[in-house]
Design a protein around this motif. Structure first.
Motif, PDB file in Angstrom:
ATOM      1  N   MET A   1       0.837  -1.203   0.000  1.00 16.63           N
ATOM      2  CA  MET A   1       0.000   0.000   0.000  1.00 16.63           C
ATOM      3  C   MET A   1       0.876   1.259   0.000  1.00 16.63           C
ATOM      4  N   ILE A   2       0.485   2.209  -0.792  1.00 16.62           N
ATOM      5  CA  ILE A   2       1.171   3.497  -0.818  1.00 16.62           C
ATOM      6  C   ILE A   2       0.636   4.321   0.355  1.00 16.62           C
ATOM      7  N   LYS A   3       1.547   4.848   1.155  1.00 17.87           N
ATOM      8  CA  LYS A   3       1.157   5.526   2.392  1.00 17.87           C
ATOM      9  C   LYS A   3       1.009   7.034   2.156  1.00 17.87           C
ATOM     10  N   ILE A   4      -0.116   7.563   2.642  1.00 18.36           N
ATOM     11  CA  ILE A   4      -0.525   8.935   2.368  1.00 18.36           C
ATOM     12  C   ILE A   4      -0.541   9.753   3.652  1.00 18.36           C
ATOM     13  N   THR A   5      -0.062  11.010   3.559  1.00 14.68           N
ATOM     14  CA  THR A   5      -0.315  12.010   4.596  1.00 14.68           C
ATOM     15  C   THR A   5      -1.127  13.136   3.978  1.00 14.68           C
ATOM     16  N   ILE A   6      -2.132  13.593   4.706  1.00 12.25           N
ATOM     17  CA  ILE A   6      -2.945  14.742   4.287  1.00 12.25           C
ATOM     18  C   ILE A   6      -2.731  15.872   5.277  1.00 12.25           C
ATOM     19  N   VAL A   7      -2.274  17.012   4.786  1.00 11.48           N
ATOM     20  CA  VAL A   7      -2.090  18.204   5.611  1.00 11.48           C
ATOM     21  C   VAL A   7      -3.248  19.151   5.305  1.00 11.48           C
ATOM     22  N   GLY A   8      -3.970  19.528   6.352  1.00 15.57           N
ATOM     23  CA  GLY A   8      -5.160  20.363   6.178  1.00 15.57           C
ATOM     24  C   GLY A   8      -6.423  19.525   6.210  1.00 15.57           C
ATOM     25  N   ILE A   9      -6.467  18.577   7.117  1.00 18.42           N
ATOM     26  CA  ILE A   9      -7.549  17.579   7.145  1.00 18.42           C
ATOM     27  C   ILE A   9      -8.884  18.165   7.576  1.00 18.42           C
ATOM     28  N   THR A  10      -8.890  19.300   8.286  1.00 19.08           N
ATOM     29  CA  THR A  10     -10.156  19.806   8.816  1.00 19.08           C
ATOM     30  C   THR A  10     -10.942  20.617   7.786  1.00 19.08           C
ATOM     31  N   GLY A  11     -10.341  20.936   6.639  1.00 14.47           N
ATOM     32  CA  GLY A  11     -11.056  21.663   5.594  1.00 14.47           C
ATOM     33  C   GLY A  11     -11.859  20.728   4.709  1.00 14.47           C
ATOM     34  N   TYR A  12     -12.690  21.292   3.858  1.00 10.96           N
ATOM     35  CA  TYR A  12     -13.542  20.490   2.991  1.00 10.96           C
ATOM     36  C   TYR A  12     -12.733  19.592   2.055  1.00 10.96           C
ATOM     37  N   SER A  13     -11.727  20.148   1.391  1.00  8.57           N
ATOM     38  CA  SER A  13     -10.950  19.368   0.428  1.00  8.57           C
ATOM     39  C   SER A  13     -10.119  18.293   1.127  1.00  8.57           C
ATOM     40  N   GLY A  14      -9.579  18.631   2.298  1.00 14.08           N
ATOM     41  CA  GLY A  14      -8.785  17.651   3.040  1.00 14.08           C
ATOM     42  C   GLY A  14      -9.606  16.439   3.435  1.00 14.08           C
ATOM     43  N   PHE A  15     -10.808  16.699   3.965  1.00 21.11           N
ATOM     44  CA  PHE A  15     -11.644  15.560   4.351  1.00 21.11           C
ATOM     45  C   PHE A  15     -12.143  14.796   3.128  1.00 21.11           C
ATOM     46  N   GLU A  16     -12.418  15.493   2.032  1.00 16.49           N
ATOM     47  CA  GLU A  16     -12.857  14.806   0.817  1.00 16.49           C
ATOM     48  C   GLU A  16     -11.767  13.859   0.318  1.00 16.49           C
ATOM     49  N   LEU A  17     -10.506  14.280   0.412  1.00 19.95           N
ATOM     50  CA  LEU A  17      -9.396  13.383   0.085  1.00 19.95           C
ATOM     51  C   LEU A  17      -9.435  12.134   0.955  1.00 19.95           C
ATOM     52  N   PHE A  18      -9.573  12.345   2.252  1.00 19.64           N
ATOM     53  CA  PHE A  18      -9.606  11.215   3.184  1.00 19.64           C
ATOM     54  C   PHE A  18     -10.762  10.274   2.846  1.00 19.64           C
ATOM     55  N   ARG A  19     -11.920  10.832   2.601  1.00 19.04           N
ATOM     56  CA  ARG A  19     -13.112  10.020   2.305  1.00 19.04           C
ATOM     57  C   ARG A  19     -12.917   9.185   1.038  1.00 19.04           C
ATOM     58  N   LYS A  26      -5.060   0.749  -3.490  1.00 14.33           N
ATOM     59  CA  LYS A  26      -3.597   0.726  -3.460  1.00 14.33           C
ATOM     60  C   LYS A  26      -3.013   1.786  -2.536  1.00 14.33           C
ATOM     61  N   ALA A  27      -3.857   2.497  -1.803  1.00 13.93           N
ATOM     62  CA  ALA A  27      -3.366   3.584  -0.959  1.00 13.93           C
ATOM     63  C   ALA A  27      -4.029   3.548   0.408  1.00 13.93           C
ATOM     64  N   GLN A  28      -3.291   4.050   1.403  1.00 12.99           N
ATOM     65  CA  GLN A  28      -3.812   4.123   2.765  1.00 12.99           C
ATOM     66  C   GLN A  28      -3.363   5.428   3.407  1.00 12.99           C
ATOM     67  N   VAL A  29      -4.301   6.174   3.960  1.00 12.61           N
ATOM     68  CA  VAL A  29      -3.956   7.391   4.691  1.00 12.61           C
ATOM     69  C   VAL A  29      -3.440   6.981   6.061  1.00 12.61           C
ATOM     70  N   VAL A  30      -2.177   7.307   6.327  1.00 12.37           N
ATOM     71  CA  VAL A  30      -1.557   6.902   7.595  1.00 12.37           C
ATOM     72  C   VAL A  30      -1.376   8.075   8.552  1.00 12.37           C
ATOM     73  N   LYS A  31      -1.521   9.303   8.041  1.00 15.23           N
ATOM     74  CA  LYS A  31      -1.296  10.461   8.897  1.00 15.23           C
ATOM     75  C   LYS A  31      -2.140  11.623   8.374  1.00 15.23           C
ATOM     76  N   VAL A  32      -2.784  12.334   9.298  1.00 12.79           N
ATOM     77  CA  VAL A  32      -3.536  13.541   8.945  1.00 12.79           C
ATOM     78  C   VAL A  32      -3.096  14.659   9.882  1.00 12.79           C
ATOM     79  N   CYS A  33      -2.888  15.845   9.320  1.00 14.65           N
ATOM     80  CA  CYS A  33      -2.331  16.962  10.088  1.00 14.65           C
ATOM     81  C   CYS A  33      -3.251  18.171  10.040  1.00 14.65           C
ATOM     82  N   ALA A  34      -3.226  18.920  11.131  1.00 16.39           N
ATOM     83  CA  ALA A  34      -4.017  20.150  11.224  1.00 16.39           C
ATOM     84  C   ALA A  34      -3.372  21.065  12.245  1.00 16.39           C
ATOM     85  N   THR A  35      -3.897  22.260  12.371  1.00 20.50           N
ATOM     86  CA  THR A  35      -3.406  23.201  13.376  1.00 20.50           C
ATOM     87  C   THR A  35      -4.309  23.229  14.599  1.00 20.50           C
TER      88      THR A  35
END
Length: 340
Positions: A1-19, A26-35
């Motif tokens: 699995m390709i490991k993904i980090t999303i920075v800006g998870i609390t915004g609309y686009s960030g969560f849409e990526l996660f969803r 072939k991919a797995q979100v392993v880390k999500v970042c926010a302020t």
């Protein structure tokens, strides 16, 4: 699995990526970042994912991200990524940026339209602007197109490439659902101002205008300007573009229409329609639906282009670019149909 980090998870686009990545094979979100909400489970903010994920929100640390991930997505506001992405750029680590920070190649143009300091020129030169259905990338830093730009460029590129239209006649009237205004509340996005209402905003000042012109010039260097207006409409999702261009003498509309069909014949996510599409045809999907019609009296081609602003205009296209970058089937994670 390709490991993904999303920075800006609390915004609309960030969560849409996660969803969307939840269904990617072939991919797995392993880390999500926010302020904010650091150390909390993501499902505290989005309870609908509680049965799907226990992932925790983390602070931003480039070294840890590069250790634990194969690629980082930035779903951050304009003016943020150009500094946060520097360690990744210096290590040639894959970055897909959904903000506008690397779209405009001229730093002065960025500062004029975004009213923020530009990314460094050396970093801009390492970024590829990738309209996923048209462009490819040679670099590890991908600049994802803007939502309005995506909906406008896809129908226009074959028209300017073929030199079918009078280039000083391009008029684009783009209307967006409220999620396109972002998650932070403002007076213009307040319910009582949006519901049962419509308003133009950023008239002749929208930051996607120079982006559209910049990209059209790559296909026809004679493009100098466009007329571009943007409006908010009382729906949650979607962009509806009405475009008007004048057909050059010497060309028939049938010839133009066939050329557009041929240009996109192998593109899974661009559909050339035989009837005018509705916004509901694409909301919830990664499709761009395009329709052209011709007025013989005026010589004007009317263009209709519709997309989901958060999917095709942001997260979905970013995943499409991710799939290309890692040589994965283009449609993986994006096989969604519109709701009835």
């Amino acid at each position: 699995m390709i490991k993904i980090t999303i920075v800006g998870i609390t915004g609309y686009s960030g969560f849409e990526l996660f969803r969307l990545f939840l269904k990617h094979e072939k991919a797995q979100v392993v880390k999500v970042c926010a302020t904010s909400h650091i150390g909390e489970p993501l499902h505290h903010i989005y309870p609908q994912i509680k049965e799907c994920s226990e992932i925790m929100i983390s602070s931003f640390d480039p070294s840890i991200i590069m250790q634990k991930s194969d690629v980082v997505f930035f779903a951050t506001p304009a003016g943020v990524t150009n500094s946060l992405a520097i360690p990744f750029i210096e290590h040639d680590f894959p970055v897909i940026d959904l903000s506008g920070d690397f779209r405009l190649k001229n730093p002065r143009s960025y500062e004029k339209w975004y009213k923020k300091p530009s990314a460094q020129q050396e970093h801009l030169e390492k970024a590829d602007y990738v309209l996923a259905d048209v462009n490819t990338t040679a670099h590890q830093l991908i600049s994802n197109p803007g939502c309005f730009a995506t909906a406008c460029l896809l129908p226009l590129i074959p028209l300017v490439k073929g030199d079918f239209i009078e280039l000083d006649s391009i008029i684009l009237d783009a209307k967006s659902g409220l999620s396109g205004a972002g998650k932070v509340l403002s007076e213009s996005s307040h319910f009582v101002n949006v519901h049962d209402n419509m308003m133009m905003y950023k008239i002749n000042q929208h930051q996607h205008l120079p982006e559209i012109v910049q990209e059209l010039k790559k296909w026809n260097g004679k493009v100098e300007f466009i007329q571009f207006s943007t409006s908010l409409i009382p729906v949650n999702y979607g962009i509806f573009v009405s475009g008007y261009v004048k057909l050059k003498s010497g060309f028939s509309f049938d010839e133009v229409q066939q050329d557009v069909k041929d240009f996109y014949k192998d593109k899974k996510f661009v559909r050339i329609r035989s009837e005018a599409p509705k916004l509901s045809d694409v909301v919830g999907t990664n499709f761009c639906d395009i329709y052209l019609t011709y007025n013989q009296t005026t010589g004007i081609i009317t263009i209709i282009s519709v997309i989901d602003n958060l999917i095709k205009g942001a997260a979905g296209q970013a995943i499409q670019n991710f799939n290309h970058l890692f040589d994965i089937k283009e449609e993986m994670g994006l096989s969604h149909l519109a709701r009835i």
